[in-house]
Scaffold this active site. Structure first.
Site: not given
Ligand code: GLN
Length: 532
Positions: A509, A380, A511
């Protein structure tokens, strides 16, 4: 439908979540359809708006709920996808009751904390059971007994038990400390917490004693007669080096058999063979590899907490163990990052995150990984920073950035998604990110498609920003491979580099989908490359 409540006493952090997950696994292994619910006492509707220092990881389900990390434990243990019915907070309960009151759905009734709050809880427990077609619903009550916050969940338990005595049981998880100055295991704190529970009208059916060591016979006897339960219903839950051993420890004490007897359920036999095989692999692995997680860490007073990355850590372990490798996690603080931190590291993960803190350290770590052939997996924010690093150092876009970090950057290679802008303008933060499961198409011949062994996947998301479509071309022209795209090809979901042992990052994600018995392909890729 049968119900098992799980409460905790003495201190928090006893591993009630793992206990709940283990009980769920034991019953599932006997052919019973189970589901597990986490009750959190906070007034937040969900965990999405709670800062990680306070809450730890925010876990995300397929249907996009931002919930407690215990839901992650349940999924990792029973290897099933859970959903919004598996997570109940006081915030949700009160929100629904007030909504109903405002729309006259109580028909002029006087709406009270009791019974209306516990009744709404009970309605949700039953609904979760029905909609997940469960025979047994396991309900973990967050917090510890005796605190004001969770009394209504306990009251819901009391009412359910009062109505259906045969169908509801209670497991209390308590703590038996062994103070070093005494050198003796003490059972009094458990007796006290059971007494508190009893004063709410609940007699536990099982007491699970968390302690350094297994509870010995004299102490079991003491707990039994002081807490009104049979000695064999006092179950040991000693410290172990891996949480995945706990179901086996419970099985050895016939906890599944005893639960089934109390609930009057007949079930097939099972010896937990597959699970045991996976646990044996933890033991066997000999070669150590070191994986660095370059993240932000929460320090509270004298203690640093790594809870915010629990699913990442578990995913690394799952993938390592199945390859007969012993993973060593190295916490690397992004704010203080220097290249020296990566000496002796075999691979790195840059996990998700929000806001400025530690960003430049993460970018430096990614640059080092790219230039030195160090295996790298970005998650992400990790993908977003890999794109920023690539734009700056390969595409020559000086000071390129994400508009989340620098709204005035000349090269906004990561920008807010158009539909997200509206939410932020209205300060509409709750549950408005791009959340949950979305499909992604993989390009043939890429590392990603080889690892997944398919060209279409579904993964879980939680973000507001994306790779800015205006920069797709220039990034690709300079050699960044978009190995995964949304089906309409507008959103970049996976990037990777050629001529690098493993340089892969995802907007989603992975994970959240790794399981103990079923590791995630991308973590497998990271571990295998790091091993080489
Ligand atoms: N802050 C980033 C976004 O909002 C990444 C979010 C995250 O890593 N879950 O896109």
């Amino acid at each position: 439908m049968k119900y098992i409540f799980v409460s905790g006493g003495v201190i928090s952090g006893l591993g009630k979540g793992v206990t709940t997950a283990s009980v769920a696994l034991l019953l599932k292994s006997r052919g019973i359809k189970v589901t597990a619910i986490k009750c959190d006492a906070y007034m937040n509707v969900d965990a999405g708006t709670i800062r990680p220092q306070e809450h730890g990881e925010v876990f995300v389900t397929d249907d996009g709920i931002e919930c407690d990390q215990d839901i992650g434990h349940y999924e990792r243990f029973i290897n099933e996808n859970l959903n919004r019915t598996n997570y109940v907070t006081n915030g949700q309960i009160y929100q629904e009751i007030i909504r109903r009151e405002r729309s006259f759905e109580y028909n002029g009734e006087d709406v009270e904390i009791v019974p209306h709050v516990p009744e709404e809880m009970i309605r949700r427990f039953k609904y979760a059971g029905r909609s997940n077609k469960a025979d047994v619903v396991i309900i973990e009550v967050g917090g510890t007994v005796g605190e004001y916050q969770n009394v209504l969940f306990i009251e819901a338990n009391r009412i359910m038990k009062y109505r259906d005595k045969e169908d509801v049981i209670h497991i209390h998880v308590g703590y038996l400390p062994t103070p070093t100055f005494l050198g003796e295991m003490k059972s009094k704190p458990v007796q006290t917490s059971v007494r508190v529970l009893s004063s709410s009208g609940i007699q536990p059916d099982f007491i699970i004693g968390r302690a350094e060591k297994p509870i010995d016979e004299p102490r079991k006897e003491r707990i039994a007669w002081l807490c009104n339960i049979d000695k064999e219903d006092v179950i040991s839950n000693p410290d172990v080096d891996s949480i995945y051993k706990i179901p086996i420890i419970f099985k050895e004490q016939k906890l599944d058999e005893k639960i089934l007897r109390k609930l009057g359920i007949k079930a097939k036999k099972d010896d937990l063979k597959d699970w045991k095989k996976s646990v044996e692999r933890i033991q066997k692995n000999n070669k150590v590899i070191k994986i660095g997680i370059v993240g932000k860490y929460a320090t509270i007073g004298d203690y640093t907490l790594g809870d915010a990355y629990i699913s990442v850590v578990e995913s690394i372990k799952h993938a390592a163990w199945i390859n007969n490798i012993k993973p060593e996690i190295k916490w690397i603080d992004a704010e203080k990052f220097t290249e020296g931190d990566l000496k002796e590291i075999d691979g790195i993960v840059i996990p998700g995150g929000f806001g400025k803190r530690g960003i430049e350290g993460k970018i430096k770590a990614i640059k080092y990984a790219r230039e030195h052939g160090l295996p790298f997996l970005g998650l992400c924010l990790g993908l977003q920073m890999a794109v920023v690093e690539f734009a700056r150092n390969i595409c020559g876009l000086k000071d390129a950035n994400s508009t989340e970090i620098n709204p005035k950057t000349n090269y906004p290679v990561i920008d807010i998604m158009p539909e997200q802008k509206k939410f932020l303008e209205k300060s509409n933060y709750g549950a408005t990110m791009r959340l949950g499961k979305y499909p992604c198409k993989l390009s043939l011949g890429t590392k990603a498609s080889k690892l997944y062994e398919t060209n279409e996947i579904n993964e879980r998301h939680r973000h507001r920003y994306e790779v800015n479509p205006k920069y797709h071309q220039i990034l690709q022209k300079n050699g960044l491979i978009f190995s995964g795209l949304s089906p309409n090809k507008k959103l970049v979901e996976i990037i990777e580099l050629k001529n690098h042992p493993f340089f892969v990052a995802t907007q989603f994600h992975p994970e959240f989908k790794s399981r103990f018995t079923d590791p995630h392909p991308l973590f497998m890729g990271l571990i295998q490359a790091s091993n080489k």
